[in-house]
Design an enzyme around this catalytic site. Structure first.
Site, PDB file in Angstrom:
ATOM      1  N   GLU A   1      -0.425   0.867  -2.644  1.00  0.00           N
ATOM      2  CA  GLU A   1      -0.663   1.876  -4.128  1.00  0.00           C
ATOM      3  C   GLU A   1      -1.722   2.743  -3.778  1.00  0.00           C
ATOM      4  O   GLU A   1      -1.076   2.622  -2.301  1.00  0.00           O
ATOM      5  CB  GLU A   1      -0.966   0.267  -4.892  1.00  0.00           C
ATOM      6  CG  GLU A   1      -1.946  -0.331  -4.289  1.00  0.00           C
ATOM      7  CD  GLU A   1      -3.475  -1.058  -4.544  1.00  0.00           C
ATOM      8  OE1 GLU A   1      -3.066  -0.789  -6.319  1.00  0.00           O
ATOM      9  OE2 GLU A   1      -4.071  -1.437  -4.572  1.00  0.00           O
TER      10      GLU A   1
ATOM     11  N   ARG B   1      -7.055 -10.787 -16.981  1.00  0.00           N
ATOM     12  CA  ARG B   1      -7.835 -10.344 -15.039  1.00  0.00           C
ATOM     13  C   ARG B   1      -9.518 -10.091 -14.342  1.00  0.00           C
ATOM     14  O   ARG B   1      -9.350 -11.125 -13.520  1.00  0.00           O
ATOM     15  CB  ARG B   1      -7.024  -8.706 -15.072  1.00  0.00           C
ATOM     16  CG  ARG B   1      -6.853  -8.759 -13.389  1.00  0.00           C
ATOM     17  CD  ARG B   1      -6.708  -7.115 -13.028  1.00  0.00           C
ATOM     18  NE  ARG B   1      -7.769  -6.232 -13.677  1.00  0.00           N
ATOM     19  CZ  ARG B   1      -6.516  -5.290 -13.463  1.00  0.00           C
ATOM     20  NH1 ARG B   1      -5.560  -4.599 -13.438  1.00  0.00           N
ATOM     21  NH2 ARG B   1      -7.270  -3.782 -13.751  1.00  0.00           N
TER      22      ARG B   1
ATOM     23  N   LYS C   1      -9.958  -7.494  -8.639  1.00  0.00           N
ATOM     24  CA  LYS C   1     -11.125  -6.573  -8.259  1.00  0.00           C
ATOM     25  C   LYS C   1     -12.394  -6.324  -8.355  1.00  0.00           C
ATOM     26  O   LYS C   1     -12.613  -6.714  -9.435  1.00  0.00           O
ATOM     27  CB  LYS C   1     -10.500  -5.884 -10.080  1.00  0.00           C
ATOM     28  CG  LYS C   1     -10.671  -4.532 -11.120  1.00  0.00           C
ATOM     29  CD  LYS C   1      -9.671  -3.918 -11.276  1.00  0.00           C
ATOM     30  CE  LYS C   1     -10.079  -2.047 -12.370  1.00  0.00           C
ATOM     31  NZ  LYS C   1      -9.795  -1.515 -10.421  1.00  0.00           N
TER      32      LYS C   1
END
Ligand code: PMP
Length: 289
Positions: free
Chosen positions: A182, A50, A149
């Site tokens: 989220e 990721r 991220k």
């Protein structure tokens, strides 16, 4: 504590980076939060993958291979004698000018900090979190895509401020269409009978690694698991709601917007999954040796 900076282990008090680093000036960089359980780095490969995807999405070249990065994480844990803990892996754009131009930053910086974390007080795992829906929306995918991220977490910080100012420790963030995305630092699941649902990433969720692990474990346990578009209706009418994240692990939500969810405390499915997840942390991981 020894901190890894660009291949060197530096004493905590000397672990410093330049004020001209674009990670500081512009939040230009990417990161990962990783757990260590029982002297093993949990789901390390998934985090490394990721990290490199996030870097690619922001056109940030990491000057080391994914394999070398994995080894650096393990080495940092080893040097700090970590058995159970939390690793923060950061890659910044590096030192540049006071202008935005990322191409003037010569070399990305890799920082690895291995320490500990306790996100929520232990009793909340039994009682359940009380959270609220906030007005701060998740970023539009064509702005900073929430799948990245990145070091630019201001969107999440603003949501967190809203929650904290209302006496809640976490929040539900909606996307610009009004669908559930989220929490500010965790993914969200709803349980209805033996059916688990979580928003698809296109709804504005980070592709959480705990989320993925929970989906796999739940399926193995016989639950139906589906990525689905959710609205607040689905939250308010759920039997159970829980959040997942590397730091939070699995935590039940008792109340959303002052409305009790199910029985108003973590339900049996949440608790069973948390138990299974805990067992899995013993099974999976890259040994620190
Ligand atoms: N969403 C956001 C916004 C996060 O920052 C995180 C990580 N704290 C998560 C979800 C959970 O992802 P993971 O399970 O990979 O930690």
């Amino acid at each position: 504590m020894k901190v890894y900076i660009n291949g060197r282990m530096v004493d905590e008090k000397n672990a410093k980076i330049s004020v001209f680093d674009h990670g500081l000036l512009y939040g230009d960089g990417v990161f990962e939060g990783i757990r260590v359980y029982h002297k093993k780095v949990f789901t390390l490969q998934r985090h490394i993958d990721r990290l490199y995807r996030s870097a690619k999405a922001i056109a940030l070249e990491i000057a080391m291979t994914p394999d070398a990065m994995s080894k650096a994480v393990v080495r940092t844990c080893k040097q700090n004698g970590i058995t159970n803990g939390y690793v923060r892996l950061i890659v910044t754009r590096g030192v540049g000018t006071l202008g935005l131009n990322p191409y003037l930053c010569k070399q990305s910086q890799v920082i690895i900090i291995a320490g500990g974390i306790q996100l929520y007080p232990v009793e909340l795992y039994e009682e359940g979190l009380s959270i609220i829906t906030v007005g701060t929306m998740r970023n539009h995918p064509e702005a900073i895509n929430p799948r990245i991220k990145s070091l630019n977490y201001l969107n999440n910080v603003l949501a967190k401020i809203e929650a904290l100012n209302s006496g809640a420790m976490e929040c539900v963030m909606l996307n610009p269409q009004g669908y559930v995305a989220e929490a500010s630092g965790d993914n969200i699941f709803v349980v209805q009978g033996d059916r688990l649902r979580t928003p698809p990433v296109w709804c504005g969720a980070l592709e959480g690694i705990t989320r993925a692990v929970v989906m796999e474990l739940a399926q193995d346990m016989g639950y139906t698991v589906k990525e689905d578009v959710l609205t607040r209706y689905d939250l308010y009418t759920a039997d159970e709601v829980f959040l997942t994240g590397t730091a939070a692990e699995i935590i039940g939500v008792g109340v959303i917007d002052k409305r009790p969810i199910g029985a108003g405390r973590p339900g049996p499915v949440t608790l069973q999954l948390a138990e299974r997840f805990k067992a899995y942390t013993r099974e999976e991981g890259t040994l620190i040796e």
